[in-house]
Design an enzyme around this catalytic site. Structure first.
Site, PDB file in Angstrom:
ATOM      1  N   CYS A  50      29.145 -22.549  11.361  1.00  0.00           N
ATOM      2  CA  CYS A  50      28.213 -22.995  12.262  1.00  0.00           C
ATOM      3  C   CYS A  50      28.305 -24.464  12.693  1.00  0.00           C
ATOM      4  CB  CYS A  50      26.878 -22.753  11.691  1.00  0.00           C
ATOM      5  SG  CYS A  50      26.482 -23.752  10.220  1.00  0.00           S
ATOM      6  N   ARG A  52      31.854 -25.680  12.435  1.00  0.00           N
ATOM      7  CA  ARG A  52      33.079 -25.971  12.895  1.00  0.00           C
ATOM      8  C   ARG A  52      33.931 -24.648  13.331  1.00  0.00           C
ATOM      9  NH1 ARG A  52      35.736 -29.388   9.994  1.00  0.00           N
ATOM     10  NH2 ARG A  52      33.928 -30.243   8.853  1.00  0.00           N
ATOM     11  N   GLN A 121      29.251 -24.724   0.155  1.00  0.00           N
ATOM     12  CA  GLN A 121      29.499 -23.650   1.009  1.00  0.00           C
ATOM     13  C   GLN A 121      31.135 -23.624   1.597  1.00  0.00           C
ATOM     14  OE1 GLN A 121      26.541 -25.294   0.846  1.00  0.00           O
ATOM     15  NE2 GLN A 121      25.013 -23.766  -0.076  1.00  0.00           N
ATOM     16  N   GLN A 125      33.889 -20.555   2.347  1.00  0.00           N
ATOM     17  CA  GLN A 125      34.164 -20.202   3.708  1.00  0.00           C
ATOM     18  C   GLN A 125      35.761 -20.275   4.131  1.00  0.00           C
ATOM     19  OE1 GLN A 125      31.336 -22.803   5.498  1.00  0.00           O
ATOM     20  NE2 GLN A 125      30.030 -21.356   5.903  1.00  0.00           N
ATOM     21  N   GLY A 201       9.942 -20.821   7.683  1.00  0.00           N
ATOM     22  CA  GLY A 201      10.907 -21.303   8.463  1.00  0.00           C
ATOM     23  C   GLY A 201      12.113 -21.448   7.712  1.00  0.00           C
ATOM     24  N   GLU A 202      13.072 -22.123   8.497  1.00  0.00           N
ATOM     25  CA  GLU A 202      14.348 -22.521   7.836  1.00  0.00           C
ATOM     26  C   GLU A 202      14.293 -23.123   6.473  1.00  0.00           C
ATOM     27  OE1 GLU A 202      18.786 -24.647   9.227  1.00  0.00           O
ATOM     28  OE2 GLU A 202      16.922 -24.555  10.457  1.00  0.00           O
TER      29      GLU A 202
END
Length: 434
Positions: A50, A52, A121, A125, A201-202
């Site tokens: 999200c 890069r 994280q 990835q 929510g987030e």
């Protein structure tokens, strides 16, 4: 060997631009195929998150004088595959080559280039991106080169070393993670605890994910819109430990909760001191942590006056986060030293690896010459030619063939004034070069 990275990230491009250049798994495979078809690189790895999108290219045979035009072709391809013009990416798209590209990759994998400094994280990835490319090239019967594979394996070990030797990931720098860190400080273990999350929510989603990773026994999510809370649960791993409550069941949830974390958009207080008193009585005054990360507040401020109650607000968390950010900045400086050391180590290995390939090729070529001349000599002997003459011819031809290339190299060194190279040749011959 030439390594190139081109891409955009949260520092150079808005969300609107980042969305346009994102790669789905299917589009990555399409992109890898295009890179092969257009001979842009022998191998490539595509990292798309999200924050890069980056493409790492590896080519063994790009002369220095062609590096700039090669980079331009790769950038043009990057724009075209996303149906954009280069002008649309002006000021957003960056590129790095060779040592700078390797340093960049290592910084990214270690979390030093992330929106949240040191976030873990990104390493997963990068590993996923590498594995996808590895599987693609294996399917094409063209495995990733040993150099490119070594680069990524080295990067993974660097990230592990940074995590082990620095405190880059040891301090909470997000509100969700900060709330979970507080819980781990107050309670010996989260595995036997019940948690009530208020909101859907987030921030609550991130908090829920953190808690599930730490093995919380049970999570209750109370939200004004029941369906939204249910939808959140469907996105979680470990959802069997998560229960959805209506907001009207808030007191029921409080009565069972060791930890309460609230983040809603409510304009009024949702959890009052009286509600917490009722919960304390139901819980026999066991310690209770309440974290209010809503603005305006969800939890009445006077709750903190009660015995056995740990009450924190978003301001308390921000203070902790700012302090932790300073610590992470210190750790990032230590990590950068490690990255520079490991990058230098990789290029030392690469230098040895490339020259060992050259030496092996030279020796294989010499062996081919020997075999050809030997077969001709044996044929001449079988045809009855004089053995001494055959051996003389063999030794003469072998000497000329084997010395042809080194002689050309020495002539080139003389013309360019390469005294260092000539001195090395001289030392092998144990003679002086005037």
């Amino acid at each position: 060997m030439t390594i190139l990275v081109i891409g955009i990230n949260h520092k150079t491009a808005s969300v609107a631009i980042r969305e346009k250049v994102a790669f789905s798994a299917e589009k990555r495979v399409e992109a890898l195929a295009q890179i092969q078809q257009q001979a842009l690189a022998e191998s490539a790895v595509i990292l798309s998150t999200c924050n890069r999108t980056e493409v790492y290219f590896h080519h063994k045979a790009i002369p220095p004088q062609e590096a700039e035009s090669w980079t331009a072709r790769c950038m043009q391809w990057f724009a075209e595959i996303h149906q954009l013009s280069l002008d649309a990416l002006a000021g957003c798209l960056y590129s790095q080559q060779n040592q700078q590209a390797v340093l960049h990759l290592m910084r990214v994998a270690c979390g030093l280039d992330s929106l949240v400094l040191g976030e873990p994280q990104i390493l997963g990835q990068v590993k996923d991106a590498y594995q996808l490319s590895k599987m693609y090239y294996q399917g094409q019967n063209q495995p990733l080169s040993s150099e490119f594979s070594r680069l990524f394996q080295k990067t993974f070990s660097v990230a592990k070393r940074v995590r082990t030797e620095t405190n880059i990931g040891g301090n909470a720098v997000s509100v969700a993670y900060g709330a979970c860190s507080l819980a781990r400080q107050i309670f010996d273990s989260l595995k036997t605890l019940n948690v009530l999350l208020v909101g859907a929510g987030e921030t609550i989603e991130l908090t829920c994910r953190h808690l599930l990773r730490h093995g919380v026994q049970r999570i209750m999510i109370a939200n004004r819109t029941f369906e939204r809370a249910q939808h959140l649960v469907t996105k979680l791993d470990g959802a069997e430990n998560v229960q959805v409550l209506a907001l009207t069941q808030l007191q029921e949830g409080l009565n069972q909760a060791d930890i309460v974390i609230s983040s809603t958009g409510s304009p009024t207080i949702l959890i009052t001191q009286d509600m917490v008193k009722i919960a304390q009585k139901a819980r026999c005054d066991l310690p209770m942590l309440l974290v209010d990360i809503a603005v305006p507040r969800d939890i009445e401020e006077s709750v903190g006056e009660l015995d056995s109650i740990y009450h924190y607000t978003v301001d308390d968390l921000q203070t902790i986060i700012q302090r932790n950010l300073v610590e992470r900045e210190k750790a990032s400086a230590q990590a950068w030293v490690i990255i520079q050391q490991e990058c230098a180590d990789f290029f030392e290995w690469l230098k040895v690896h490339q020259f060992s390939n050259l030496i092996r090729s030279y020796r294989e070529n010499a062996e081919d010459i020997r075999q050809i001349l030997l077969e001709k000599a044996l044929l001449a002997l079988r045809q009855g030619e004089d053995s001494e003459a055959v051996l003389q011819a063999l030794s003469y031809k072998l000497t000329n063939k084997l010395l042809h290339s080194p002689t050309q190299v020495m002539n080139a060194m003389v013309k360019t004034g390469n005294s260092t190279g000539l001195a090395l040749f001289s030392s092998t011959l144990k003679s002086d070069v005037e």
